[in-house]
Write an enzyme that holds these catalytic residues in place. Structure first.
Site, PDB file in Angstrom:
ATOM      1  N   ASP A   1      -9.616  20.042 -12.139  1.00  0.00           N
ATOM      2  CA  ASP A   1      -9.911  18.736 -12.715  1.00  0.00           C
ATOM      3  C   ASP A   1      -9.647  18.863 -14.218  1.00  0.00           C
ATOM      4  O   ASP A   1     -10.403  19.497 -14.938  1.00  0.00           O
ATOM      5  CB  ASP A   1     -11.370  18.359 -12.423  1.00  0.00           C
ATOM      6  CG  ASP A   1     -11.721  16.955 -12.919  1.00  0.00           C
ATOM      7  OD1 ASP A   1     -11.034  16.468 -13.839  1.00  0.00           O
ATOM      8  OD2 ASP A   1     -12.687  16.367 -12.399  1.00  0.00           O
TER       9      ASP A   1
ATOM     10  N   TYR B   1     -18.190  17.560 -12.594  1.00  0.00           N
ATOM     11  CA  TYR B   1     -18.562  16.158 -12.753  1.00  0.00           C
ATOM     12  C   TYR B   1     -19.574  15.773 -11.666  1.00  0.00           C
ATOM     13  O   TYR B   1     -19.410  16.128 -10.495  1.00  0.00           O
ATOM     14  CB  TYR B   1     -17.289  15.314 -12.637  1.00  0.00           C
ATOM     15  CG  TYR B   1     -17.509  13.833 -12.691  1.00  0.00           C
ATOM     16  CD1 TYR B   1     -17.903  13.218 -13.880  1.00  0.00           C
ATOM     17  CD2 TYR B   1     -17.358  13.037 -11.561  1.00  0.00           C
ATOM     18  CE1 TYR B   1     -18.117  11.859 -13.934  1.00  0.00           C
ATOM     19  CE2 TYR B   1     -17.563  11.668 -11.606  1.00  0.00           C
ATOM     20  CZ  TYR B   1     -17.949  11.085 -12.791  1.00  0.00           C
ATOM     21  OH  TYR B   1     -18.163   9.741 -12.838  1.00  0.00           O
TER      22      TYR B   1
ATOM     23  N   ARG C   1       0.839  -1.206   0.000  1.00  0.00           N
ATOM     24  CA  ARG C   1       0.000   0.000   0.000  1.00  0.00           C
ATOM     25  C   ARG C   1       0.870   1.251   0.000  1.00  0.00           C
ATOM     26  O   ARG C   1       0.545   2.258  -0.606  1.00  0.00           O
ATOM     27  CB  ARG C   1      -0.946  -0.007   1.211  1.00  0.00           C
ATOM     28  CG  ARG C   1      -1.659   1.315   1.406  1.00  0.00           C
ATOM     29  CD  ARG C   1      -2.866   1.290   2.335  1.00  0.00           C
ATOM     30  NE  ARG C   1      -2.830   0.307   3.382  1.00  0.00           N
ATOM     31  CZ  ARG C   1      -2.113   0.410   4.506  1.00  0.00           C
ATOM     32  NH1 ARG C   1      -1.372   1.462   4.738  1.00  0.00           N
ATOM     33  NH2 ARG C   1      -2.148  -0.552   5.410  1.00  0.00           N
TER      34      ARG C   1
ATOM     35  N   LYS D   1     -10.326   8.104 -17.996  1.00  0.00           N
ATOM     36  CA  LYS D   1     -10.775   8.698 -19.254  1.00  0.00           C
ATOM     37  C   LYS D   1      -9.626   8.767 -20.260  1.00  0.00           C
ATOM     38  O   LYS D   1      -9.101   7.755 -20.636  1.00  0.00           O
ATOM     39  CB  LYS D   1     -11.406  10.062 -18.964  1.00  0.00           C
ATOM     40  CG  LYS D   1     -12.373  10.047 -17.760  1.00  0.00           C
ATOM     41  CD  LYS D   1     -13.621   9.216 -18.008  1.00  0.00           C
ATOM     42  CE  LYS D   1     -14.432   8.913 -16.743  1.00  0.00           C
ATOM     43  NZ  LYS D   1     -14.812  10.044 -15.928  1.00  0.00           N
TER      44      LYS D   1
END
Ligand SMILES: *Cc1c(COP(=O)(O)O)cnc(C)c1O
Length: 377
Positions: A170, A98, A46, A195
């Site tokens: 963003d 978004y 992690r 994306k």
């Protein structure tokens, strides 16, 4: 180095053991330690993973930033950024972000004592007017989804600097190939790598990029402490994809430019929204702060029947949520991505029931145009 050279090489060194040219998938949860307190800088999956580190370095360089911090999704990255503030703080956000960002802020984080103001940031004076004593962050998205409105990032960054606020952008819609907010003075860039950056519709991921050491330290700490890290395999897939980001974006841009022109000149659509069209209200700003106009187009077909006919009859376009993949997608924002926005508010921003959003892929544009003609024919 140029963008394409960086895209192929940045952050990638031949594997130390075998010389493998491609960064391996370090699919491991833990690492052998030589003796107590002596290890190679890798203790637990992690916290440290070399495939992830290669990806973080690669995207940071493409965004003209020093530090990249990868997450399991775009929203996990957004959530991590909220750890820069605490209960009682105020955040100003673009009113057309978004949908998932809106849901996270307004329906979840608000209950933890954060306060949000939603303003139309395409008019910078709205940001200034919304600033309060406890304002800490300005969260911007440009161009917006699905109306493709722009915010002047240089101007917004100046306002933030003057008022001691951190600016977050963003940058998912433009990808680092067409827009680099850090070079315009913004503090933090956020991507849903799901994306354009990954671009093949087979990974969910996110990343934060910054030049600010303090912000990096905090977000790096949060990445490990909260643990919303991407898998080594997903990092490897995204790293493979960034190598072709430049050529993909060029083709997305070229196809979308041609399709937008066709839609408006053929008269098939009543209104076409694409920053590359001269008719777009922010076309001049788009030319200034972006190096291309991207692959997203929205078009109003005037009647719900016509929009439905198009959605039902397309064969090359796929009716689906998401965007930014090599394959062209078509969607109906009013009933899909923006269904939770009240109809009245939707229509105010031009998001009518006859609005269709296109994520233009990298197929042959003649086939995309013919597909729309046939579907409506
Ligand atoms: C998809 C998307 C997100 C959310 O990313 P996920 O990877 O789906 O969590 C955030 N911002 C924009 C602009 C997006 O398109």
């Amino acid at each position: 180095m140029g963008f394409s050279t960086d895209a192929v090489h940045a952050g990638q060194i031949p594997d130390a053991v075998t010389g493998a040219v491609i960064t391996p998938i370090y699919q491991t949860s833990t690492y052998a330690q030589e003796e107590l307190g002596k290890h190679k800088g890798y203790e637990y999956g992690r916290t440290h993973n070399l495939t992830r580190q290669a990806l973080e370095k690669n995207i940071a360089v493409l965004e003209k930033g020093k530090y990249g911090i990868a997450f399991a999704s775009g929203l996990a990255a957004t959530q991590a950024l909220l750890s820069l503030v605490k209960a009682g703080d105020h955040i100003i956000a673009s009113n057309n972000v978004y949908g998932g960002t809106y849901r996270l802020f307004e329906l979840i984080m608000k209950d933890y004592g954060l306060d949000f103001s939603w303003v139309d940031t395409s008019d910078l004076s709205n940001i200034e007017k919304a600033i309060r004593e406890n304002t800490k962050l300005v969260f911007l998205e440009t161009p917006t989804n699905p109306m493709l409105n722009l915010t002047n990032l240089k101007g917004a960054a100046e306002i933030c600097k003057k008022n001691n606020l951190n600016s977050i952008v963003d940058n998912t819609f433009m990808s680092p190939y067409f827009q680099n907010p850090l070079t315009l003075g913004c503090d933090i860039v956020l991507h849903s790598t799901t994306k354009y950056i990954n671009g093949h519709s087979d990974v969910i991921g996110g990343i934060v990029v910054t030049n600010d050491e303090k912000i990096h330290e905090r977000i790096r700490y949060i990445q490990n402490a909260i643990g919303a890290v991407p898998s080594p395999f997903d990092c490897w897939l995204v790293l493979r994809s960034t190598k072709t980001l430049a050529v993909r974006m060029e083709k997305h841009n070229q196809n979308a430019t041609e399709l937008a022109r066709f839609l408006s000149e053929s008269g098939l659509a009543e209104k076409v929204y694409y920053p590359g069209l001269k008719s777009h209200p922010h076309h001049e700003l788009a030319k200034k702060q972006m190096r291309g106009f991207g692959g997203m187009i929205s078009a109003d077909f005037g009647s719900v029947e016509k929009a439905k006919k198009l959605l039902k009859n397309v064969k090359v376009f796929t009716l689906a949520e998401s965007l930014g993949g090599v394959e062209s997608l078509i969607s109906h924002p009013a009933s899909m991505t923006h269904a939770s926005v009240p109809k009245e508010d939707r229509e105010k921003m031009g998001l009518t029931d006859s609005l269709i959003r296109f994520s233009v892929g990298i197929e042959d544009v003649e086939d995309l145009i013919a597909d729309i003609e046939n579907a409506l024919g």
